[in-house]
Scaffold this motif. Structure first.
Motif, PDB file in Angstrom:
ATOM      1  N   LYS A 168       0.869  -1.181   0.000  1.00 19.77           N
ATOM      2  CA  LYS A 168       0.000   0.000   0.000  1.00 19.77           C
ATOM      3  C   LYS A 168       0.901   1.225   0.000  1.00 19.77           C
ATOM      4  O   LYS A 168       1.765   1.354   0.879  1.00 19.77           O
ATOM      5  CB  LYS A 168      -0.897   0.004   1.238  1.00 19.77           C
ATOM      6  CG  LYS A 168      -1.678  -1.284   1.438  1.00 19.77           C
ATOM      7  CD  LYS A 168      -2.387  -1.282   2.794  1.00 19.77           C
ATOM      8  CE  LYS A 168      -3.040  -2.612   3.076  1.00 19.77           C
ATOM      9  NZ  LYS A 168      -3.705  -2.648   4.399  1.00 19.77           N
ATOM     10  N   GLU A 169       0.695   2.080  -0.961  1.00 21.52           N
ATOM     11  CA  GLU A 169       1.541   3.258  -1.105  1.00 21.52           C
ATOM     12  C   GLU A 169       0.743   4.525  -0.800  1.00 21.52           C
ATOM     13  O   GLU A 169      -0.219   4.839  -1.498  1.00 21.52           O
ATOM     14  CB  GLU A 169       2.117   3.334  -2.520  1.00 21.52           C
ATOM     15  CG  GLU A 169       2.977   2.139  -2.928  1.00 21.52           C
ATOM     16  CD  GLU A 169       4.272   2.059  -2.154  1.00 21.52           C
ATOM     17  OE1 GLU A 169       4.712   3.108  -1.617  1.00 21.52           O
ATOM     18  OE2 GLU A 169       4.854   0.952  -2.073  1.00 21.52           O
ATOM     19  N   VAL A 170       1.136   5.216   0.252  1.00 21.55           N
ATOM     20  CA  VAL A 170       0.506   6.500   0.595  1.00 21.55           C
ATOM     21  C   VAL A 170       1.611   7.525   0.816  1.00 21.55           C
ATOM     22  O   VAL A 170       2.788   7.182   0.981  1.00 21.55           O
ATOM     23  CB  VAL A 170      -0.368   6.375   1.860  1.00 21.55           C
ATOM     24  CG1 VAL A 170      -1.553   5.443   1.616  1.00 21.55           C
ATOM     25  CG2 VAL A 170       0.459   5.911   3.054  1.00 21.55           C
ATOM     26  N   ARG A 282       0.078   5.178 -14.616  1.00 14.49           N
ATOM     27  CA  ARG A 282       0.375   3.756 -14.436  1.00 14.49           C
ATOM     28  C   ARG A 282       0.109   3.288 -13.005  1.00 14.49           C
ATOM     29  O   ARG A 282       0.331   2.122 -12.692  1.00 14.49           O
ATOM     30  CB  ARG A 282       1.839   3.488 -14.790  1.00 14.49           C
ATOM     31  CG  ARG A 282       2.169   3.669 -16.276  1.00 14.49           C
ATOM     32  CD  ARG A 282       3.669   3.500 -16.513  1.00 14.49           C
ATOM     33  NE  ARG A 282       4.140   2.230 -15.985  1.00 14.49           N
ATOM     34  CZ  ARG A 282       5.396   1.990 -15.598  1.00 14.49           C
ATOM     35  NH1 ARG A 282       6.310   2.959 -15.686  1.00 14.49           N
ATOM     36  NH2 ARG A 282       5.753   0.798 -15.138  1.00 14.49           N
ATOM     37  N   ASN A 283      -0.341   4.182 -12.158  1.00 20.06           N
ATOM     38  CA  ASN A 283      -0.542   3.844 -10.755  1.00 20.06           C
ATOM     39  C   ASN A 283      -2.011   3.494 -10.489  1.00 20.06           C
ATOM     40  O   ASN A 283      -2.905   4.316 -10.741  1.00 20.06           O
ATOM     41  CB  ASN A 283      -0.127   5.011  -9.856  1.00 20.06           C
ATOM     42  CG  ASN A 283       1.361   5.304  -9.972  1.00 20.06           C
ATOM     43  OD1 ASN A 283       2.192   4.487  -9.608  1.00 20.06           O
ATOM     44  ND2 ASN A 283       1.685   6.475 -10.510  1.00 20.06           N
ATOM     45  N   SER A 391      -1.693  -1.161  -3.752  1.00 16.54           N
ATOM     46  CA  SER A 391      -1.178  -0.179  -4.706  1.00 16.54           C
ATOM     47  C   SER A 391      -0.235  -0.908  -5.660  1.00 16.54           C
ATOM     48  O   SER A 391       0.548  -1.764  -5.233  1.00 16.54           O
ATOM     49  CB  SER A 391      -0.437   0.954  -3.992  1.00 16.54           C
ATOM     50  OG  SER A 391      -1.287   1.631  -3.093  1.00 16.54           O
ATOM     51  N   GLU A 392      -0.318  -0.573  -6.936  1.00 16.42           N
ATOM     52  CA  GLU A 392       0.515  -1.276  -7.914  1.00 16.42           C
ATOM     53  C   GLU A 392       0.843  -0.332  -9.067  1.00 16.42           C
ATOM     54  O   GLU A 392       0.181   0.684  -9.288  1.00 16.42           O
ATOM     55  CB  GLU A 392      -0.217  -2.509  -8.444  1.00 16.42           C
ATOM     56  CG  GLU A 392      -1.544  -2.182  -9.100  1.00 16.42           C
ATOM     57  CD  GLU A 392      -2.350  -3.414  -9.453  1.00 16.42           C
ATOM     58  OE1 GLU A 392      -1.783  -4.326 -10.080  1.00 16.42           O
ATOM     59  OE2 GLU A 392      -3.549  -3.457  -9.102  1.00 16.42           O
ATOM     60  N   GLY A 489     -11.362  -6.581 -11.989  1.00 13.93           N
ATOM     61  CA  GLY A 489     -10.812  -5.277 -12.318  1.00 13.93           C
ATOM     62  C   GLY A 489      -9.394  -5.045 -11.854  1.00 13.93           C
ATOM     63  O   GLY A 489      -8.961  -3.889 -11.768  1.00 13.93           O
ATOM     64  N   GLY A 490      -8.652  -6.116 -11.575  1.00 13.22           N
ATOM     65  CA  GLY A 490      -7.288  -5.950 -11.079  1.00 13.22           C
ATOM     66  C   GLY A 490      -6.341  -6.970 -11.670  1.00 13.22           C
ATOM     67  O   GLY A 490      -6.560  -7.494 -12.773  1.00 13.22           O
ATOM     68  N   ASP A 491      -5.302  -7.272 -10.910  1.00 12.26           N
ATOM     69  CA  ASP A 491      -4.286  -8.235 -11.341  1.00 12.26           C
ATOM     70  C   ASP A 491      -4.756  -9.643 -10.992  1.00 12.26           C
ATOM     71  O   ASP A 491      -4.674 -10.071  -9.841  1.00 12.26           O
ATOM     72  CB  ASP A 491      -2.961  -7.912 -10.653  1.00 12.26           C
ATOM     73  CG  ASP A 491      -1.846  -8.854 -11.083  1.00 12.26           C
ATOM     74  OD1 ASP A 491      -2.075  -9.707 -11.973  1.00 12.26           O
ATOM     75  OD2 ASP A 491      -0.734  -8.738 -10.525  1.00 12.26           O
TER      76      ASP A 491
END
Length: 620
Positions: A168-170, A282-283, A391-392, A489-491
Motif C-alpha cells: 500500500k503506497e501512501v 500507471r498507478n 497499490s501497484e 478489475g485488477g491483477d
C-alpha cells in the motif's frame, strides 16, 4: 459409532476415474464366479457327477434341458444351484456400484485467477446480493451469493482470501485536515480519496466542521425542519476522489444497474460493500468500501420511545453494547432526545483518518415535512469506511475511452470501461486533460438481513440476529468480495481460485467387498488343490483327446491343459458327420463287443447284433 459407520460407508478413497472402479468391481465379480465354479466342480467330483460338471460349461437352455430331463435329481440340483449362484455372482459388480455413497470425493487445487480466466463468463456481473427473504439467517449462503454469475456453469470453485495482496503506497497529507478534510493521500500531486464530506450540507445550509486534530473531524448542527428531506435524500456511501488539488469527483452508482443508487438514499436498513480502483497514469490503487445504515421511522405526532432511542444508539455507537451505557453514548442519546423534545432536525457526525483508511459515523434526527406539515420522524444512523488494500504500478498507463476537450475520466464497472465523464465536466477547463479511471470492480448489497428500516422499534429496525450473522461473516464477505473485485478489475495473477473437481472414489465397504472374493478364492483353492479332480477342472475337449489318446500323456488318468492342442476338424461322409484328428483318425463311440471297420461302415461283431457309430451322428 456414527462417525465410524459413516466413514465406512462414505466414498473417501479416490481412484481418479470410474474406469478404475469398473475394472476392480468386474474383477471381483469374475473371481466370485470362479469361486462358485470351483466349489460346484468339487461337489461334482465328490458326487461322481461328471455329466453335471460338463453341464456347467453349457448355456442356460442346455442346462434347463438337463435339469428337466433328470427330473431334479441330485445331478440336476447341482446344475440348478450352479446356474442360480453363477447368475447372482454376475450381479456382484452391480451391488458394488449400488453402494456408492456418493461415489466420488471433491478434491481441491489452488490455481491463480489468471490461469482460470478463460472460464469467466463473457459478461460477469459486478453486483451481487445477499438477501434474507425467509427471515431465517440460517438459510443465507453468502459464499454462493457472492460467487454467482462469475464463472461458466460447471466450473466448481471458491474464492479464498488473497494471501499476497501486495503493498500500500501512501504519502503524507499535502494539506491540513481543516482545509482539505480527511483523506487517504496517494501521490504528491494531490491524488487522494475520502468519504463523502458533503453529508452535512443542504441546499440552504452548511454545517461547519470542527477539526480537533489531523485525524478527526466532527460536526453537530440543528437544521430547519424544512431541510430534513434534503438530508434524508443525501447519498450514503459515495467516495470522493481528488485527482489533484483542484479536480475532484464522486464515485456514483450506476443508476441503470446499481440498486444502491436508490437504496443509498432515504431510510431503510441495509448494507453495501464495494471494491473499486482509482488509476492515474500507471498507478492503480484498490480500495474496499463498507457502508451500513439503519433507520427508525415514526409517523407524526407519535415520538420515538426513549428506550428505543437508547437501544439503537447503544448497539451502533458503543464499542461493547453488552455493557452498561457509557458516558459518550449517553451524551449521544441525550442529544437525540433533546432534538425530539424540541421538535428540531439534528445532524451529528465524526470523520476519522488512519494511515490507510478514512471513516464516517453519523446520527441524523429528521423531522420530515411536506407542505409545511411534519409527516414523519426518522432516526438514521450510518457508518462508512474506505480502506486502501493494494497499490501497484501497471505496465502501461490507462488509456482514455475517447478524446475529450475537458477534464474527464473513464468510468468502468466490473473491469470494463463503459463511459466517460466528458459530458459532466464543469468549471475552469484550463489545462484540461484526461485524469484517470474509476472502476467499481465488484460490490455486494445486503437487504432484508440487518433489519426493517420502516419500524419505530429498535429491535425490528436493527435486527440483532441479522447483525450477529453479519459480524460473524464480515471477514469472509470482505475476502470473497476482494477476490472477486481483483479478478474482474485488477491483477488476476494474485487471486487464488480454489478449483474443485469430483473424482471417482470408493468407500471402505466397497473396497472390503471387492477383496472378499479374492479371500474366498484363496480358501477354495487351498481346500481343493490337493484333491485328485483333474477331470473336474479341465475342459471336455481335453478329456476327450486324453481318453482317446489323440494326445500323448504319461497317464490318461490325469488330464490338464493342452499345451499344444491338436487340430480337430468336422468331416462329413455320406449321411454321417464325425470328428477327425489331424492324423486322419476318427473319434467314435464304441459299444461293448464292437470294433470299427476301416471303411467307416458299421459292422456288427458278435452274436447280439449291437452296433457302433461315429461320436457325432445325424449331423448334416
Amino acid at each position: 459409532m456414527r462417525i465410524q459407520y459413516s466413514l465406512f460407508l462414505a466414498s473417501v478413497l479416490p481412484v481418479r476415474e470410474n474406469a478404475v472402479k469398473n475394472i476392480l468391481f468386474r474383477a471381483a465379480t469374475i473371481i466370485l464366479q470362479f469361486v462358485v465354479y470351483r466349489i460346484f466342480s468339487y461337489l461334482s467330483y465328490r458326487s461322481n457327477a461328471y455329466t453335471s460338471f460338463l453341464m456347467f460349461a453349457e448355456d442356460s437352455l442346455q442346462q434347463l434341458y438337463f435339469i428337466f430331463s433328470r427330473k431334479f435329481n441330485r445331478q440336476a440340483l447341482l446344475v440348478l444351484g450352479f446356474a442360480v449362484l453363477t447368475t447372482l455372482a454376475g450381479f456382484y459388480d452391480t451391488l458394488l456400484w449400488a453402494l456408492d455413497s456418493p461415489g466420488y470425493v471433491t478434491q481441491s487445487t489452488i490455481s491463480s485467477g489468471l490461469s482460470v480466466s478463460h472460464n469467466l463468463l463473457d459478461n460477469p456481473a459486478y453486483i451481487t446480493y445477499i438477501a434474507n427473504p425467509s427471515g431465517n439467517v440460517e438459510n443465507i449462503d453468502s459464499t454462493e451469493a457472492m460467487t454467482s454469475n462469475l464463472f461458466k456453469t460447471g466450473f466448481n470453485f471458491s474464492l479464498p482470501a488473497i494471501t499476497d495482496i501486495g503493498t500500500k503506497e501512501v504519502v503524507a497529507p499535502l494539506q491540513n485536515a481543516s482545509e482539505a478534510g480527511l483523506r487517504i493521500w496517494l501521490d504528491n500531486e494531490g491524488l487522494s480519496v475520502a468519504v463523502d464530506q458533503t453529508t452535512m450540507i443542504t441546499t440552504r445550509s452548511v454545517c461547519p466542521l470542527r477539526t480537533p486534530d489531523e485525524f478527526t473531524q466532527t460536526w453537530r448542527c440543528n437544521f430547519n425542519n424544512t431541510e430534513a428531506l434534503d438530508l434524508l435524500n443525501g447519498y450514503t456511501g459515495q467516495p470522493q476522489i481528488w485527482w489533484d488539488l483542484s479536480n475532484d469527483q464522486f464515485l456514483v452508482a450506476d443508476r441503470h444497474l446499481d440498486p444502491w443508487n436508490s437504496l443509498g438514499k432515504g431510510g431503510d436498513t441495509a448494507g453495501m460493500k464495494k471494491v473499486f480502483t482509482v488509476t492515474k497514469g500507471r498507478n492503480r490503487h484498490t480500495f474496499l468500501e463498507s457502508v451500513f445504515k439503519t433507520t427508525m421511522i415514526s409517523l407524526y405526532p407519535t415520538p420515538f420511545a426513549e428506550a428505543e432511542i437508547e437501544d439503537i444508539i447503544k448497539r451502533t455507537w458503543q464499542v461493547d453494547s453488552t455493557q452498561p451505557i457509557d458516558t459518550t453514548t449517553r451524551s449521544l442519546i441525550n442529544m437525540v432526545e433533546y432534538a425530539q423534545g424540541n421538535g428540531t432536525t439534528l445532524s451529528f457526525g465524526v470523520n476519522v483518518r488512519e494511515q490507510y483508511s478514512v471513516s464516517a459515523n453519523t446520527i441524523e434526527f429528521l423531522q420530515v415535512m411536506s407542505l409545511n406539515n411534519t409527516v414523519y420522524t426518522a432516526l438514521r444512523i450510518t457508518v462508512s469506511n474506505i480502506t486502501l488494500v493494494r497499490s501497484e504500478i501497471l505496465d502501461e498507463a490507462v488509456i482514455p475511452l475517447q478524446p475529450c476537450a475537458f477534464y474527464y475520466t473513464n468510468i468502468a464497472f466490473g473491469g470494463r470501461v463503459q463511459s466517460t465523464t466528458c459530458y459532466k465536466s464543469l468549471g475552469d477547463q484550463t489545462g484540461a486533460r484526461f485524469l484517470g479511471q474509476l472502476d467499481t470492480s465488484a460490490m455486494v448489497i445486503l437487504t432484508n438481513v440487518l433489519g426493517d428500516g420502516s419500524s419505530a422499534i429498535a429491535a425490528t429496525a436493527l435486527n440483532k440476529t441479522g447483525v450477529d450473522w453479519y459480524n460473524d461473516h464480515e471477514a469472509q464477505i470482505d475476502q470473497t468480495l476482494l477476490s472477486r473485485g481483483v479478478m474482474l478489475g485488477g491483477d488476476r495473477g494474485i487471486v487464488e481460485v480454489e478449483v474443485r473437481r469430483n473424482v471417482a472414489a470408493l468407500s471402505y465397504l466397497q473396497l472390503f467387498l471387492s477383496l472378499v472374493p479374492i479371500l474366498f478364492a484363496i480358501l477354495v483353492w487351498l481346500a481343493t488343490v490337493f484333491q485328485p479332480m483333474s477331470y473336474y477342472q479341465s475342459s471336455f475337449l481335453a478329456a476327450v483327446l486324453t481318453t482317446t489318446h489323440v494326445v500323448s500323456t504319461p497317464s490318461c488318468k490325469k488330464v490338464g491343459y493342452l499345451k499344444v492342442p491338436p487340430e480337430v476338424s468336422l468331416r462329413h461322409e455320406n449321411e454321417h458327420a464325425f470328428i477327425a484328428t489331424q492324423t486322419g483318425g476318427t473319434l467314435v463311440h464304441l459299444e461293448p463287443n464292437h470294433v470299427v471297420a476301416l471303411a467307416m461302415s458299421m459292422e456288427p461283431y458278435g452274436h447280439n447284433g449291437a452296433e457302433f457309430s461315429p461320436l457325432l451322428t445325424n449331423e448334416k
